[in-house]
Motif scaffolding. Structure first.
Motif, PDB file in Angstrom:
ATOM      1  N   CYS A  22      -2.829 -10.865  14.495  1.00 31.50           N
ATOM      2  CA  CYS A  22      -1.938  -9.883  13.879  1.00 31.50           C
ATOM      3  C   CYS A  22      -0.505 -10.159  14.303  1.00 31.50           C
ATOM      4  O   CYS A  22      -0.102  -9.883  15.423  1.00 31.50           O
ATOM      5  CB  CYS A  22      -2.341  -8.471  14.285  1.00 31.50           C
ATOM      6  N   THR A  23       0.244 -10.755  13.406  1.00 35.59           N
ATOM      7  CA  THR A  23       1.654 -10.990  13.660  1.00 35.59           C
ATOM      8  C   THR A  23       2.425 -10.152  12.660  1.00 35.59           C
ATOM      9  O   THR A  23       1.920  -9.173  12.150  1.00 35.59           O
ATOM     10  CB  THR A  23       1.992 -12.484  13.500  1.00 35.59           C
ATOM     11  N   THR A  24       3.639 -10.538  12.351  1.00 42.63           N
ATOM     12  CA  THR A  24       4.418  -9.786  11.377  1.00 42.63           C
ATOM     13  C   THR A  24       4.069 -10.216   9.962  1.00 42.63           C
ATOM     14  O   THR A  24       4.829  -9.973   9.043  1.00 42.63           O
ATOM     15  CB  THR A  24       5.922  -9.975  11.643  1.00 42.63           C
ATOM     16  N   SER A  25       2.930 -10.836   9.789  1.00 45.38           N
ATOM     17  CA  SER A  25       2.488 -11.239   8.464  1.00 45.38           C
ATOM     18  C   SER A  25       2.005 -10.019   7.687  1.00 45.38           C
ATOM     19  O   SER A  25       1.949  -8.905   8.196  1.00 45.38           O
ATOM     20  CB  SER A  25       1.375 -12.277   8.572  1.00 45.38           C
ATOM     21  N   LYS A  26       1.613 -10.265   6.442  1.00 41.22           N
ATOM     22  CA  LYS A  26       1.172  -9.167   5.581  1.00 41.22           C
ATOM     23  C   LYS A  26      -0.085  -8.488   6.113  1.00 41.22           C
ATOM     24  O   LYS A  26      -0.248  -7.291   5.939  1.00 41.22           O
ATOM     25  CB  LYS A  26       0.946  -9.675   4.163  1.00 41.22           C
ATOM     26  N   SER A  27      -0.963  -9.244   6.772  1.00 43.93           N
ATOM     27  CA  SER A  27      -2.192  -8.622   7.279  1.00 43.93           C
ATOM     28  C   SER A  27      -1.878  -7.579   8.347  1.00 43.93           C
ATOM     29  O   SER A  27      -2.482  -6.509   8.380  1.00 43.93           O
ATOM     30  CB  SER A  27      -3.141  -9.681   7.828  1.00 43.93           C
ATOM     31  N   CYS A  28      -0.925  -7.886   9.203  1.00 36.93           N
ATOM     32  CA  CYS A  28      -0.542  -6.935  10.241  1.00 36.93           C
ATOM     33  C   CYS A  28       0.118  -5.696   9.640  1.00 36.93           C
ATOM     34  O   CYS A  28      -0.146  -4.581  10.059  1.00 36.93           O
ATOM     35  CB  CYS A  28       0.394  -7.602  11.246  1.00 36.93           C
ATOM     36  N   TRP A  29       0.974  -5.904   8.663  1.00 35.56           N
ATOM     37  CA  TRP A  29       1.615  -4.767   8.011  1.00 35.56           C
ATOM     38  C   TRP A  29       0.581  -3.912   7.292  1.00 35.56           C
ATOM     39  O   TRP A  29       0.677  -2.688   7.284  1.00 35.56           O
ATOM     40  CB  TRP A  29       2.697  -5.231   7.044  1.00 35.56           C
ATOM     41  N   MET A  30      -0.430  -4.541   6.697  1.00 35.03           N
ATOM     42  CA  MET A  30      -1.472  -3.784   6.005  1.00 35.03           C
ATOM     43  C   MET A  30      -2.281  -2.944   6.994  1.00 35.03           C
ATOM     44  O   MET A  30      -2.609  -1.794   6.715  1.00 35.03           O
ATOM     45  CB  MET A  30      -2.381  -4.754   5.233  1.00 35.03           C
ATOM     46  N   ILE A  31      -2.581  -3.520   8.152  1.00 35.60           N
ATOM     47  CA  ILE A  31      -3.294  -2.771   9.189  1.00 35.60           C
ATOM     48  C   ILE A  31      -2.466  -1.563   9.623  1.00 35.60           C
ATOM     49  O   ILE A  31      -2.992  -0.461   9.773  1.00 35.60           O
ATOM     50  CB  ILE A  31      -3.612  -3.680  10.398  1.00 35.60           C
ATOM     51  N   GLN A  32      -1.164  -1.775   9.796  1.00 41.55           N
ATOM     52  CA  GLN A  32      -0.301  -0.659  10.185  1.00 41.55           C
ATOM     53  C   GLN A  32      -0.250   0.422   9.110  1.00 41.55           C
ATOM     54  O   GLN A  32      -0.275   1.611   9.419  1.00 41.55           O
ATOM     55  CB  GLN A  32       1.106  -1.163  10.496  1.00 41.55           C
ATOM     56  N   VAL A  33      -0.183   0.020   7.850  1.00 35.14           N
ATOM     57  CA  VAL A  33      -0.150   1.001   6.760  1.00 35.14           C
ATOM     58  C   VAL A  33      -1.425   1.841   6.773  1.00 35.14           C
ATOM     59  O   VAL A  33      -1.381   3.074   6.680  1.00 35.14           O
ATOM     60  CB  VAL A  33       0.052   0.307   5.394  1.00 35.14           C
ATOM     61  N   VAL A  34      -2.564   1.183   6.917  1.00 36.50           N
ATOM     62  CA  VAL A  34      -3.846   1.904   6.925  1.00 36.50           C
ATOM     63  C   VAL A  34      -3.923   2.850   8.121  1.00 36.50           C
ATOM     64  O   VAL A  34      -4.314   4.020   7.977  1.00 36.50           O
ATOM     65  CB  VAL A  34      -5.021   0.898   6.917  1.00 36.50           C
ATOM     66  N   LEU A  35      -3.546   2.365   9.300  1.00 35.50           N
ATOM     67  CA  LEU A  35      -3.579   3.229  10.488  1.00 35.50           C
ATOM     68  C   LEU A  35      -2.615   4.402  10.357  1.00 35.50           C
ATOM     69  O   LEU A  35      -2.921   5.523  10.773  1.00 35.50           O
ATOM     70  CB  LEU A  35      -3.256   2.417  11.745  1.00 35.50           C
ATOM     71  N   ARG A  36      -1.452   4.172   9.762  1.00 33.27           N
ATOM     72  CA  ARG A  36      -0.489   5.266   9.584  1.00 33.27           C
ATOM     73  C   ARG A  36      -0.982   6.283   8.560  1.00 33.27           C
ATOM     74  O   ARG A  36      -0.719   7.482   8.694  1.00 33.27           O
ATOM     75  CB  ARG A  36       0.883   4.706   9.222  1.00 33.27           C
ATOM     76  N   LEU A  37      -1.710   5.834   7.550  1.00 32.10           N
ATOM     77  CA  LEU A  37      -2.309   6.778   6.597  1.00 32.10           C
ATOM     78  C   LEU A  37      -3.404   7.610   7.278  1.00 32.10           C
ATOM     79  O   LEU A  37      -3.507   8.819   7.042  1.00 32.10           O
ATOM     80  CB  LEU A  37      -2.857   6.037   5.386  1.00 32.10           C
ATOM     81  N   PHE A  38      -4.208   6.972   8.124  1.00 33.73           N
ATOM     82  CA  PHE A  38      -5.201   7.714   8.899  1.00 33.73           C
ATOM     83  C   PHE A  38      -4.525   8.698   9.851  1.00 33.73           C
ATOM     84  O   PHE A  38      -5.020   9.811  10.053  1.00 33.73           O
ATOM     85  CB  PHE A  38      -6.112   6.774   9.682  1.00 33.73           C
ATOM     86  N   LEU A  39      -3.406   8.289  10.426  1.00 31.26           N
ATOM     87  CA  LEU A  39      -2.648   9.179  11.307  1.00 31.26           C
ATOM     88  C   LEU A  39      -2.167  10.407  10.540  1.00 31.26           C
ATOM     89  O   LEU A  39      -2.273  11.528  11.030  1.00 31.26           O
ATOM     90  CB  LEU A  39      -1.465   8.438  11.926  1.00 31.26           C
TER      91      LEU A  39
END
Length: 194
Positions: A22-39
């Motif tokens: 998980c770097t600043t690539s799209k996969s990392c940003w997608m993980i953050q988006v999903v976690l923030r939606l769960f938050l």
């Protein structure tokens, strides 16, 4: 040091960097988006459950009513609702920022990553403190305290206590999500500036 030793050292450092792929690539940003939606879902659920926790009791066989049990009767529960409201608003704003970074990762700056890392850490502290304060008051309501003669109330206000317990449990999940987001933000920033 020879060039082979330097290359070996750099390879070792790269392999020991925590965080996996998980770097600043799209996969990392997608993980953050999903976690923030769960938050967002966790904080909103916790707010709604706590704000709707009200129970009225009457003494059986009489028309005598006991005082209502509401979250507004405890400063710790009020702090809980306010703190989780702030975290809910933050989750909306940070999700929007993360989505924009997800769409254009090349335009994402280290400043955005730094702001997310700092604010995620601040939100962990706020939500964890609100969860702990409310948990302490809820525990006294559940068990009482014989030393200072505080009686338990959950045997009378069972629905109210179940609402409060559910709200605290969901806010604990929100605290864990914020901790994960904080770790991901710091790792993304570390890999970005490295």
């Amino acid at each position: 040091m020879g060039s082979d030793e330097i290359k070996s050292t750099l390879d070792t450092e790269k392999s020991t960097v925590p965080g996996g792929s998980c770097t600043t690539s799209k996969s990392c940003w997608m993980i953050q988006v999903v976690l923030r939606l769960f938050l967002f879902a966790a904080t909103l659920t916790s707010i709604v459950v706590m704000a709707t926790s009200k129970q009225t009791k009457t003494i059986p066989g009489t028309s005598t009513r006991l005082p209502d049990a509401k979250f507004t009767h405890s400063p710790a529960f009020i702090y809980f609702v306010v703190a989780l409201s702030v975290a809910c608003l933050y989750s909306i704003l940070s999700t929007l920022a993360t989505v924009s970074a997800f769409k254009k990762p090349s335009s994402c700056s280290a400043i955005l990553l730094l702001n997310l890392a700092i604010m995620d850490a601040v939100m962990v502290g706020i939500v964890a403190s609100a969860t702990g304060a409310s948990g302490g008051v809820a525990y006294i309501g559940l068990k009482g305290n014989k030393n200072v003669k505080w009686r338990k109330i959950c045997n009378l206000y069972d629905t109210f206590c179940r609402h409060v317990g559910g709200a605290i449990a969901v806010s604990l999940v929100a605290s864990i999500l914020l901790l994960l987001l904080s770790i991901i933000s710091v790792l993304s920033l570390y890999k970005r500036i490295r």
